[in-house]
Design a protein around this motif. Structure first.
Motif, PDB file in Angstrom:
ATOM      1  N   LYS A   1      37.212  41.483  43.962  1.00  7.34           N
ATOM      2  CA  LYS A   1      37.530  40.178  43.817  1.00  7.34           C
ATOM      3  C   LYS A   1      38.138  39.705  45.111  1.00  7.34           C
ATOM      4  O   LYS A   1      37.804  38.555  45.463  1.00  7.34           O
TER       5      LYS A   1
ATOM      6  N   GLN B   1      35.450  39.665  47.933  1.00  9.00           N
ATOM      7  CA  GLN B   1      35.109  38.458  47.443  1.00  9.00           C
ATOM      8  C   GLN B   1      33.626  38.148  46.771  1.00  9.00           C
ATOM      9  O   GLN B   1      33.048  37.384  47.061  1.00  9.00           O
ATOM     10  N   TRP B   2      33.315  39.129  45.883  1.00  7.42           N
ATOM     11  CA  TRP B   2      32.343  38.997  44.909  1.00  7.42           C
ATOM     12  C   TRP B   2      32.492  37.942  44.039  1.00  7.42           C
ATOM     13  O   TRP B   2      33.633  37.369  43.599  1.00  7.42           O
ATOM     14  N   THR B   3      31.529  37.339  43.708  1.00  8.13           N
ATOM     15  CA  THR B   3      31.567  36.036  42.723  1.00  8.13           C
ATOM     16  C   THR B   3      30.769  36.619  41.539  1.00  8.13           C
ATOM     17  O   THR B   3      30.076  37.765  41.393  1.00  8.13           O
ATOM     18  N   ASP B   4      31.036  35.753  40.387  1.00  6.35           N
ATOM     19  CA  ASP B   4      30.474  35.857  38.916  1.00  6.35           C
ATOM     20  C   ASP B   4      31.124  37.294  38.566  1.00  6.35           C
ATOM     21  O   ASP B   4      30.452  37.875  37.724  1.00  6.35           O
TER      22      ASP B   4
ATOM     23  N   PRO C   1      29.225  38.340  48.372  1.00  6.87           N
ATOM     24  CA  PRO C   1      28.872  36.835  48.955  1.00  6.87           C
ATOM     25  C   PRO C   1      27.449  36.986  49.366  1.00  6.87           C
ATOM     26  O   PRO C   1      26.865  37.751  50.209  1.00  6.87           O
TER      27      PRO C   1
END
Length: 118
Positions: free
Chosen positions: A32, A36-39, A58
């Motif tokens: 996270k 910076q992963w999403t969902d 990302p």
């Protein structure tokens, strides 16, 4: 741990599996905040007695699955087969191996025998 800003996202799974709570907490925060992963979602894997993570890197549309574990754990092929089944048979999963010094190594695991790319 329960005062950390990421705790609410993990609060349903961490108390269920205290032996692997540290690995899940560390991996979630790495994906996270650092990567910076999403969902990013926390999943419950009762057959593996732990939580797992689902999300996207990302600038990628592919959903990836990550299963945190510690360096001192012993894993088996049947454990991995259960993980694949419970996650809906994805093409691969990542094991997030957490060491005591807070380092994490990610291993890509595919079902069956897969020829490495040249």
């Amino acid at each position: 741990m329960d005062t950390h800003p990421s705790y609410p996202a993990l609060s349903e799974v961490l108390p269920k599996y205290p032996k692997v709570a540290g690995a899940l907490f560390q991996t979630y925060n790495d994906l996270k905040l650092a990567q910076q992963w999403t969902d990013l979602e926390v999943l419950d894997l009762p057959s593996c007695s732990r939580g797992a993570l689902r999300g996207k890197r990302p600038q990628m549309d592919t959903t990836l699955y990550v299963i945190p574990c510690s360096l001192s754990e012993s894993l088996s092929t049947s454990w991995l087969q259960d993980a694949f089944k419970e996650l809906g048979e994805p093409p691969h999963i990542y094991l997030a191996i957490n060491a005591e010094d807070s380092s994490i190594v990610y291993y890509k695991i595919s079902p069956g025998i897969v020829k490495p790319p040249v």
